[in-house]
Design a protein around this motif. Structure first.
Motif, PDB file in Angstrom:
ATOM      1  N   LEU A 108       0.835  -1.200   0.000  1.00  0.00           N
ATOM      2  CA  LEU A 108       0.000   0.000   0.000  1.00  0.00           C
ATOM      3  C   LEU A 108       0.872   1.253   0.000  1.00  0.00           C
ATOM      4  CD1 LEU A 108      -2.662  -1.139   2.626  1.00  0.00           C
ATOM      5  CD2 LEU A 108      -2.952  -1.026   0.131  1.00  0.00           C
ATOM      6  N   ARG A 109       1.903   1.239   0.831  1.00  0.00           N
ATOM      7  CA  ARG A 109       2.840   2.366   0.888  1.00  0.00           C
ATOM      8  C   ARG A 109       3.575   2.523  -0.431  1.00  0.00           C
ATOM      9  NH1 ARG A 109       7.722   0.951   4.061  1.00  0.00           N
ATOM     10  NH2 ARG A 109       8.116   0.048   2.027  1.00  0.00           N
ATOM     11  N   ASP A 110       4.019   1.414  -1.003  1.00  0.00           N
ATOM     12  CA  ASP A 110       4.753   1.459  -2.268  1.00  0.00           C
ATOM     13  C   ASP A 110       3.880   1.964  -3.413  1.00  0.00           C
ATOM     14  OD1 ASP A 110       6.905   0.496  -0.855  1.00  0.00           O
ATOM     15  OD2 ASP A 110       6.799  -1.535  -1.681  1.00  0.00           O
ATOM     16  N   GLU A 111       2.630   1.551  -3.447  1.00  0.00           N
ATOM     17  CA  GLU A 111       1.717   2.004  -4.498  1.00  0.00           C
ATOM     18  C   GLU A 111       1.446   3.505  -4.358  1.00  0.00           C
ATOM     19  OE1 GLU A 111      -0.819   2.020  -7.843  1.00  0.00           O
ATOM     20  OE2 GLU A 111       0.844   0.746  -7.204  1.00  0.00           O
TER      21      GLU A 111
ATOM     22  N   ASP B   4      -6.007   9.114  -8.795  1.00  0.00           N
ATOM     23  CA  ASP B   4      -5.372   7.811  -8.564  1.00  0.00           C
ATOM     24  C   ASP B   4      -4.493   7.833  -7.315  1.00  0.00           C
ATOM     25  OD1 ASP B   4      -6.621   6.922 -10.860  1.00  0.00           O
ATOM     26  OD2 ASP B   4      -4.803   7.005 -12.102  1.00  0.00           O
ATOM     27  N   TYR B   5      -3.757   8.941  -7.131  1.00  0.00           N
ATOM     28  CA  TYR B   5      -2.922   9.092  -5.941  1.00  0.00           C
ATOM     29  C   TYR B   5      -3.796   9.131  -4.685  1.00  0.00           C
ATOM     30  CZ  TYR B   5       0.097  11.305  -2.485  1.00  0.00           C
ATOM     31  OH  TYR B   5       0.784  11.596  -1.337  1.00  0.00           O
ATOM     32  N   GLU B   6      -4.887   9.870  -4.758  1.00  0.00           N
ATOM     33  CA  GLU B   6      -5.786   9.982  -3.614  1.00  0.00           C
ATOM     34  C   GLU B   6      -6.368   8.619  -3.235  1.00  0.00           C
ATOM     35  OE1 GLU B   6      -9.462  10.158  -1.485  1.00  0.00           O
ATOM     36  OE2 GLU B   6      -9.429   9.780  -3.632  1.00  0.00           O
ATOM     37  N   LEU B   7      -6.731   7.814  -4.222  1.00  0.00           N
ATOM     38  CA  LEU B   7      -7.263   6.478  -3.933  1.00  0.00           C
ATOM     39  C   LEU B   7      -6.223   5.592  -3.249  1.00  0.00           C
ATOM     40  CD1 LEU B   7      -9.354   5.667  -7.136  1.00  0.00           C
ATOM     41  CD2 LEU B   7     -10.206   6.220  -4.853  1.00  0.00           C
ATOM     42  N   ALA B   8      -4.998   5.631  -3.746  1.00  0.00           N
ATOM     43  CA  ALA B   8      -3.925   4.840  -3.133  1.00  0.00           C
ATOM     44  C   ALA B   8      -3.670   5.315  -1.705  1.00  0.00           C
ATOM     45  CB  ALA B   8      -2.652   4.941  -3.971  1.00  0.00           C
ATOM     46  N   GLN B   9      -3.673   6.625  -1.531  1.00  0.00           N
ATOM     47  CA  GLN B   9      -3.468   7.210  -0.208  1.00  0.00           C
ATOM     48  C   GLN B   9      -4.580   6.780   0.751  1.00  0.00           C
ATOM     49  OE1 GLN B   9      -3.732  11.529  -0.178  1.00  0.00           O
ATOM     50  NE2 GLN B   9      -1.696  11.653   0.748  1.00  0.00           N
ATOM     51  N   THR B  10      -5.808   6.776   0.277  1.00  0.00           N
ATOM     52  CA  THR B  10      -6.950   6.375   1.101  1.00  0.00           C
ATOM     53  C   THR B  10      -6.816   4.926   1.557  1.00  0.00           C
ATOM     54  OG1 THR B  10      -8.425   7.965   0.038  1.00  0.00           O
ATOM     55  CG2 THR B  10      -9.473   6.084   1.122  1.00  0.00           C
ATOM     56  N   LYS B  11      -6.427   4.042   0.659  1.00  0.00           N
ATOM     57  CA  LYS B  11      -6.259   2.627   1.028  1.00  0.00           C
ATOM     58  C   LYS B  11      -5.186   2.472   2.108  1.00  0.00           C
ATOM     59  CE  LYS B  11      -7.666   0.738  -3.422  1.00  0.00           C
ATOM     60  NZ  LYS B  11      -7.236   0.029  -4.627  1.00  0.00           N
ATOM     61  N   MET B  12      -4.074   3.208   1.947  1.00  0.00           N
ATOM     62  CA  MET B  12      -2.991   3.124   2.913  1.00  0.00           C
ATOM     63  C   MET B  12      -3.452   3.653   4.279  1.00  0.00           C
ATOM     64  SD  MET B  12       0.816   4.810   2.756  1.00  0.00           S
ATOM     65  CE  MET B  12       0.213   6.483   2.905  1.00  0.00           C
ATOM     66  N   ILE B  13      -4.153   4.775   4.278  1.00  0.00           N
ATOM     67  CA  ILE B  13      -4.637   5.368   5.534  1.00  0.00           C
ATOM     68  C   ILE B  13      -5.652   4.449   6.204  1.00  0.00           C
ATOM     69  CG2 ILE B  13      -5.998   7.257   6.510  1.00  0.00           C
ATOM     70  CD1 ILE B  13      -4.674   9.047   4.304  1.00  0.00           C
ATOM     71  N   ASP B  14      -6.575   3.915   5.432  1.00  0.00           N
ATOM     72  CA  ASP B  14      -7.582   3.007   5.996  1.00  0.00           C
ATOM     73  C   ASP B  14      -6.922   1.825   6.690  1.00  0.00           C
ATOM     74  OD1 ASP B  14      -9.587   4.678   5.097  1.00  0.00           O
ATOM     75  OD2 ASP B  14     -10.173   3.381   3.414  1.00  0.00           O
ATOM     76  N   TYR B  15      -5.892   1.260   6.049  1.00  0.00           N
ATOM     77  CA  TYR B  15      -5.190   0.132   6.662  1.00  0.00           C
ATOM     78  C   TYR B  15      -4.488   0.578   7.943  1.00  0.00           C
ATOM     79  CZ  TYR B  15      -2.246  -3.859   7.502  1.00  0.00           C
ATOM     80  OH  TYR B  15      -1.654  -4.936   8.107  1.00  0.00           O
TER      81      TYR B  15
END
Length: 94
Positions: free
Chosen positions: A17-20, A47-58
């Motif tokens: 998640l961090r790498d993405e 796309d960046y915001e979506l990746a960031q959201t997944k990382m934050i949620d985790y």
């Protein structure tokens, strides 16, 4: 927290998640150095915001298990708010 070692599953799940998120940030940064088609900037920020959201949620969901300090999740959330502000500006302009 001295000597605390998070479970291997935390690293296995969080690292991609961090790498993405970092990969998406690099794509966005590279695009700022060139002209891009209308809508491309919006898509890159989205796309960046979506990746960031997944990382934050985790990070938030697994903070206690993985030993993620509240100040880290707070900083991630603050960075995300900045991303949302940029996304609103960029996507409104296109």
């Amino acid at each position: 927290m001295a000597g605390f070692r998070p479970p291997e599953s935390c690293l296995k799940d969080f690292t991609p998640l961090r790498d993405e998120t970092a990969r998406r940030a690099k794509l966005l940064k590279a695009a700022t150095g060139r002209r891009f088609a209308p809508g491309e900037a919006c898509q890159l920020v989205h796309d960046y915001e979506l990746a960031q959201t997944k990382m934050i949620d985790y990070a938030v969901a697994h903070a206690s298990l993985c030993g993620i300090p509240a100040k880290i999740t707070d900083q991630l959330k603050a960075n995300h708010e900045n991303t949302l502000t940029v996304m609103r500006k960029v996507c409104t302009a296109t």
